[in-house]
Write an enzyme that holds these catalytic residues in place. Structure first.
Site, mmCIF file in Angstrom:
data_model
loop_
_atom_site.group_PDB
_atom_site.id
_atom_site.type_symbol
_atom_site.label_atom_id
_atom_site.label_comp_id
_atom_site.label_asym_id
_atom_site.label_seq_id
_atom_site.Cartn_x
_atom_site.Cartn_y
_atom_site.Cartn_z
ATOM 1 N N LYS A 10 6.666 -25.070 -49.146
ATOM 2 C CA LYS A 10 7.424 -26.285 -48.827
ATOM 3 C C LYS A 10 8.000 -26.932 -50.099
ATOM 4 O O LYS A 10 7.577 -26.614 -51.223
ATOM 5 C CB LYS A 10 6.516 -27.267 -48.082
ATOM 6 C CG LYS A 10 6.070 -26.759 -46.696
ATOM 7 C CD LYS A 10 5.278 -27.830 -45.939
ATOM 8 C CE LYS A 10 4.876 -27.352 -44.553
ATOM 9 N NZ LYS A 10 4.185 -28.424 -43.784
ATOM 10 N N TYR A 50 11.028 -26.598 -36.155
ATOM 11 C CA TYR A 50 9.892 -27.415 -35.697
ATOM 12 C C TYR A 50 10.088 -27.957 -34.286
ATOM 13 O O TYR A 50 9.486 -28.980 -33.939
ATOM 14 C CB TYR A 50 9.638 -28.553 -36.689
ATOM 15 C CG TYR A 50 8.945 -28.095 -37.965
ATOM 16 C CD1 TYR A 50 7.613 -27.664 -37.943
ATOM 17 C CD2 TYR A 50 9.605 -28.090 -39.192
ATOM 18 C CE1 TYR A 50 6.963 -27.248 -39.091
ATOM 19 C CE2 TYR A 50 8.958 -27.675 -40.359
ATOM 20 C CZ TYR A 50 7.636 -27.263 -40.299
ATOM 21 O OH TYR A 50 6.987 -26.859 -41.448
ATOM 22 N N ASN A 113 2.228 -30.996 -47.716
ATOM 23 C CA ASN A 113 1.030 -30.150 -47.776
ATOM 24 C C ASN A 113 1.333 -28.714 -48.218
ATOM 25 O O ASN A 113 0.606 -27.783 -47.895
ATOM 26 C CB ASN A 113 0.238 -30.217 -46.463
ATOM 27 C CG ASN A 113 1.019 -29.709 -45.271
ATOM 28 O OD1 ASN A 113 2.175 -29.323 -45.392
ATOM 29 N ND2 ASN A 113 0.386 -29.688 -44.115
ATOM 30 N N HIS A 116 3.532 -23.838 -45.032
ATOM 31 C CA HIS A 116 3.450 -23.659 -43.578
ATOM 32 C C HIS A 116 2.899 -22.259 -43.331
ATOM 33 O O HIS A 116 3.260 -21.331 -44.038
ATOM 34 C CB HIS A 116 4.837 -23.767 -42.938
ATOM 35 C CG HIS A 116 4.881 -23.234 -41.531
ATOM 36 N ND1 HIS A 116 4.599 -24.026 -40.441
ATOM 37 C CD2 HIS A 116 5.121 -21.985 -41.051
ATOM 38 C CE1 HIS A 116 4.681 -23.275 -39.339
ATOM 39 N NE2 HIS A 116 4.996 -22.042 -39.680
ATOM 40 N N GLU A 127 9.062 -17.070 -35.761
ATOM 41 C CA GLU A 127 9.351 -17.679 -37.066
ATOM 42 C C GLU A 127 9.905 -16.660 -38.068
ATOM 43 O O GLU A 127 10.755 -17.003 -38.898
ATOM 44 C CB GLU A 127 8.086 -18.362 -37.600
ATOM 45 C CG GLU A 127 7.700 -19.575 -36.756
ATOM 46 C CD GLU A 127 6.393 -20.231 -37.153
ATOM 47 O OE1 GLU A 127 6.024 -21.227 -36.519
ATOM 48 O OE2 GLU A 127 5.730 -19.752 -38.097
HETATM 49 N N1 UDP Z 1 2.279 -33.285 -40.056
HETATM 50 C C1 UDP Z 1 2.305 -34.602 -40.498
HETATM 51 N N2 UDP Z 1 1.486 -35.516 -39.875
HETATM 52 C C2 UDP Z 1 0.660 -35.165 -38.853
HETATM 53 C C3 UDP Z 1 0.646 -33.840 -38.418
HETATM 54 C C4 UDP Z 1 1.468 -32.912 -39.040
HETATM 55 O O1 UDP Z 1 3.048 -34.935 -41.422
HETATM 56 O O2 UDP Z 1 -0.053 -36.031 -38.334
HETATM 57 C C5 UDP Z 1 3.158 -32.297 -40.695
HETATM 58 C C6 UDP Z 1 2.398 -31.446 -41.688
HETATM 59 O O3 UDP Z 1 3.223 -31.223 -42.813
HETATM 60 C C7 UDP Z 1 2.164 -30.160 -40.921
HETATM 61 C C8 UDP Z 1 3.398 -30.072 -40.034
HETATM 62 O O4 UDP Z 1 3.700 -31.419 -39.712
HETATM 63 O O5 UDP Z 1 2.021 -29.052 -41.794
HETATM 64 C C9 UDP Z 1 3.215 -29.289 -38.758
HETATM 65 O O6 UDP Z 1 2.101 -29.783 -38.067
HETATM 66 P P1 UDP Z 1 0.988 -28.806 -37.459
HETATM 67 O O7 UDP Z 1 0.108 -29.606 -36.578
HETATM 68 O O8 UDP Z 1 1.667 -27.622 -36.860
HETATM 69 O O9 UDP Z 1 0.132 -28.380 -38.748
HETATM 70 P P2 UDP Z 1 0.026 -26.963 -39.503
HETATM 71 O O10 UDP Z 1 0.164 -25.892 -38.481
HETATM 72 O O11 UDP Z 1 1.126 -26.942 -40.527
HETATM 73 O O12 UDP Z 1 -1.327 -26.993 -40.156
HETATM 74 MG MG MG Z 2 1.688 -25.579 -37.115
#
Ligand code: UDP
Ligand code: MG
Length: 133
Positions: A10, A50, A113, A116, A127
């Site tokens: 990212k 997304y 974070n 992805h 994806e």
């Molecule tokens: N995210 C966020 N706040 C939240 C949940 C998710 O900013 O409360 C962002 C975070 O960067 C995350 C992305 O949205 O990586 C996608 O969310 P997901 O639940 O799919 O998490 P991941 O699969 O990336 O762990």
């Molecule tokens: Mg996810």
């Protein structure tokens, strides 16, 4: 059985020069890089990626962040790649990510974070096609 998955580095990690260190972790863990590119997603493309999160409170911030500067998309192959990559990446919130995971080591917060990782073989296929059609 060999499986493929998608990792994106990212903007926060690209900007802080962590591309090499993240790729080194992937290769050390036994992932084979099968396709890779750096790309600056448009707002529309980030929203499309997304779209499963449509309606979530964090979507707008996530789309803005992911289109703010270039990312690196990497298709990876390995036995049990999807689950093993999720384990290497760590929990979504870096404050909760296990010691030694990519997010625990590099991420700033829940939004920034660093990476992805696909969450299922089905989503991995979608994806990978999204980036490498
Ligand atoms: N995210 C966020 N706040 C939240 C949940 C998710 O900013 O409360 C962002 C975070 O960067 C995350 C992305 O949205 O990586 C996608 O969310 P997901 O639940 O799919 O998490 P991941 O699969 O990336 O762990
Ligand atoms: Mg996810």
């Amino acid at each position: 059985m060999k499986q493929q998955t998608l990792l994106m580095i990212k903007p926060d990690a690209v900007q802080r020069n962590f591309i090499g260190r993240i790729i080194e972790r992937l290769e050390t863990a036994g992932f084979q890089i099968v396709q890779m590119k750096m790309v600056h997603l448009t707002v529309a493309r980030a929203r499309e990626f997304y779209e499963v999160h449509e309606g979530k409170p964090f979507l707008e911030e996530l789309v803005a962040f992911m289109s703010s500067s270039p990312i690196v998309a990497i298709a990876l192959e390995k036995e049990n790649a999807v689950a093993d990559l999720r384990e290497l990446v760590g929990a979504t919130n870096p404050a909760e990510a296990a010691c030694g995971t990519i997010r625990q080591c590099f991420a700033i917060d829940m939004g920034k974070n660093s990476v992805h990782a696909s969450d299922s073989p089905e989503n991995a296929a979608v994806e990978i096609r999204f980036h490498f059609a």
